[in-house]
Scaffold this motif. Structure first.
Motif, PDB file in Angstrom:
ATOM      1  N   VAL A   1      11.879 -15.678  43.450  1.00  0.00           N
ATOM      2  CA  VAL A   1      13.135 -16.187  42.887  1.00  0.00           C
ATOM      3  C   VAL A   1      13.110 -16.115  41.360  1.00  0.00           C
ATOM      4  CG1 VAL A   1      12.439 -18.644  42.905  1.00  0.00           C
ATOM      5  CG2 VAL A   1      14.862 -18.040  42.983  1.00  0.00           C
TER       6      VAL A   1
ATOM      7  N   TYR B   1      13.787 -12.345  40.562  1.00  0.00           N
ATOM      8  CA  TYR B   1      15.112 -11.960  41.087  1.00  0.00           C
ATOM      9  C   TYR B   1      16.224 -12.580  40.241  1.00  0.00           C
ATOM     10  CZ  TYR B   1      19.001 -11.832  44.451  1.00  0.00           C
ATOM     11  OH  TYR B   1      20.213 -11.646  45.056  1.00  0.00           O
ATOM     12  N   ASN B   2      16.099 -13.887  39.977  1.00  0.00           N
ATOM     13  CA  ASN B   2      17.124 -14.584  39.199  1.00  0.00           C
ATOM     14  C   ASN B   2      17.197 -14.064  37.778  1.00  0.00           C
ATOM     15  OD1 ASN B   2      18.653 -16.423  40.557  1.00  0.00           O
ATOM     16  ND2 ASN B   2      17.691 -18.219  39.625  1.00  0.00           N
TER      17      ASN B   2
ATOM     18  N   GLY C   1      14.271 -20.970  39.884  1.00  0.00           N
ATOM     19  CA  GLY C   1      15.637 -21.010  40.413  1.00  0.00           C
ATOM     20  C   GLY C   1      15.813 -22.233  41.293  1.00  0.00           C
TER      21      GLY C   1
ATOM     22  N   ASP D   1      19.295 -20.329  45.071  1.00  0.00           N
ATOM     23  CA  ASP D   1      18.814 -19.064  44.486  1.00  0.00           C
ATOM     24  C   ASP D   1      17.676 -18.495  45.339  1.00  0.00           C
ATOM     25  OD1 ASP D   1      20.503 -19.133  42.187  1.00  0.00           O
ATOM     26  OD2 ASP D   1      19.079 -20.417  41.129  1.00  0.00           O
ATOM     27  N   SER D   2      16.811 -19.366  45.842  1.00  0.00           N
ATOM     28  CA  SER D   2      15.728 -18.907  46.719  1.00  0.00           C
ATOM     29  C   SER D   2      16.309 -18.282  47.984  1.00  0.00           C
ATOM     30  CB  SER D   2      14.801 -20.063  47.097  1.00  0.00           C
ATOM     31  OG  SER D   2      14.037 -20.448  45.988  1.00  0.00           O
TER      32      SER D   2
ATOM     33  N   THR E   1      17.420 -14.919  47.166  1.00  0.00           N
ATOM     34  CA  THR E   1      16.252 -14.034  46.997  1.00  0.00           C
ATOM     35  C   THR E   1      15.742 -13.568  48.354  1.00  0.00           C
ATOM     36  OG1 THR E   1      15.625 -15.322  45.048  1.00  0.00           O
ATOM     37  CG2 THR E   1      13.929 -13.895  45.990  1.00  0.00           C
TER      38      THR E   1
END
Ligand SMILES: NC(=O)c1ccc[n+]([C@@H]2O[C@H](COP(=O)([O-])OP(=O)(O)OC[C@H]3O[C@@H](n4cnc5c(N)ncnc54)[C@H](OP(=O)(O)O)[C@@H]3O)[C@@H](O)[C@H]2O)c1
Ligand SMILES: [Zn+2]
Ligand SMILES: [Zn+2]
Length: 346
Positions: A153, A156-157, A288, A292-293, A296
């Motif tokens: 995360v 990715y974030n 995150g 958000d996870s 992801t």
């Protein structure tokens, strides 16, 4: 279910030891999780050394946690017993501080931090805030999903929030736990992806993960190499050296961004000139939120992104942690506490 559970705690700075603890009931708004897997993140060092601000010992580290809910505390309605869930670093916001009131929960000023303010996932059992957990898709085994809860995360974030466009030159500095996922995300998000590592040994691995190009920072100036490629629109810096990060600014294109996710102990030295002439910027990004996870995890399933992991039993946490700190993990060591039926790697 009462009784005892095994955990690995930091009893004094630098000391990780296996202990038994009594199983407790989750409080209001909490769940009790039977842990199946927990990744070993470099940030765990801040718990092991005792350096994390506000930390008190003993403390169980671990914030890449996957397990099944086995008990619900009062007032928990969204989650079910038996459901597979994950817990990351920032595992509960207070909901009342100014960032929270502005909808910026990851920057909560009084957060629940797994493995820091509360015991984390180097254990068979963990108590978590229901508002701080994420749902885990069936396509991922617990050991595969675990690193996505922090290393995943975080990278990715940082990449998805950087205002980048398809085809942009994006570099990922550091080919470690975060970096090896950052490379995969950057490639699958459609960027011209450059991995920056140290040594030729990681070149093939980085290219197998999706890097179009590899820069060996041990033998060449990474910033100069990026400039020869036209300059990076963004560099995701995951390494643990502030000195190396500062030198990367010179590899950015005009308006390029150095996104700091690695947390080095040394200072980042910067020259103002490339920041002013070319409008370059440098900023940080913190992991995150649980949603958000979930994003992801969903993107990882969609694009077939998986961490490269080495499984280890909970009892070997101290050795596994030492291996990670020596830079020997390829690329994430995951403590596998209980193999789930979907777990192919345990
Ligand atoms: N921002 C956040 O929310 C967040 C979340 C998780 C972790 N972190 C931080 O991110 C960092 C990386 O975590 P990790 O779990 O990926 O660690 P890791 O698996 O141990 O990898 C360490 C990385 O640091 C690089 N490195 C080590 N020494 C270096 C040096 N002298 N110069 C340049 N690079 C160097 C290594 O690069 P090579 O590939 O060149 O060996 C490797 O990629 C840690 O500082 C951690 O605390 C931050
Ligand atoms: Zn982490
Ligand atoms: Zn808050």
């Amino acid at each position: 279910m009462r009784g005892k559970y095994k955990a690995v705690e930091v009893s004094a700075p630098g000391v990780l030891r296996v202990v038994e603890r009594p199983v407790s009931e989750p409080g209001a708004g909490q769940v009790r999780i039977r842990v199946e897997a927990c990744g070993i993140c470099h940030t765990d060092a801040a718990t092991v050394t005792g350096a994390y601000p506000g930390l008190t010992l003993p403390r169980v580290p671990g914030h890449e946690v996957i397990g099944r809910i086995e008990a619900l505390g009062p007032g928990v309605s969204r989650w079910k017993i038996g459901q597979r869930v994950g817990v990351g670093l920032i595992a509960g916001e207070d909901g009342v501080c100014e960032p929270c009131r502005r909808g910026d929960a990851v920057n909560c000023q009084n957060p629940v931090v797994s493995g820091v303010t509360v015991d984390g996932g180097y254990a068979e059992v963990m108590i978590a805030e229901a508002r701080g957990i994420a749902s885990i898709p069936d396509e991922l085994s617990s050991a595969e999903a675990a690193p996505l809860l922090c290393a995943g995360v975080t990278t990715y974030n940082a990449l998805r929030n950087a205002g980048l466009r398809a085809g942009d030159l994006v570099a990922v500095q550091g080919v470690g736990g975060l970096g090896h996922l950052g490379i995969q995300f950057a490639r699958r998000m459609g960027f011209r992806t450059v991995a920056i590592g140290r040594g030729r040994e990681k070149e093939k691995l980085a290219k197998d993960l999706g890097a179009h190009l590899y820069i060996d920072a041990a033998v060449e100036d990474a910033a100069a190499a990026l400039q020869r490629m036209g300059g990076a629109r963004a560099i995701l810096a995951t390494g643990t050296s502030g000195d190396a990060m500062g030198r990367l600014v010179a590899g950015l294109a005009a308006r390029g961004k150095l996104i700091v996710v690695g947390a080095p102990e040394d200072q980042i030295q910067l020259s103002a000139i490339p920041l002013i002439f070319g409008g370059r910027s440098i900023y940080g990004s913190l992991t995150g939120t649980p949603i958000d996870s979930e994003d992801t995890l969903a993107f990882s399933v969609l694009e077939n992104i998986r961490p490269m992991i080495e499984a280890a039993p909970l009892e070997q946490a101290a050795d596994a942690y030492a291996r990670m700190m020596e830079g020997k993990a390829r690329f994430r060591i995951v403590l596998v506490t209980l193999a789930s039926p979907t777990d192919k790697s345990a």
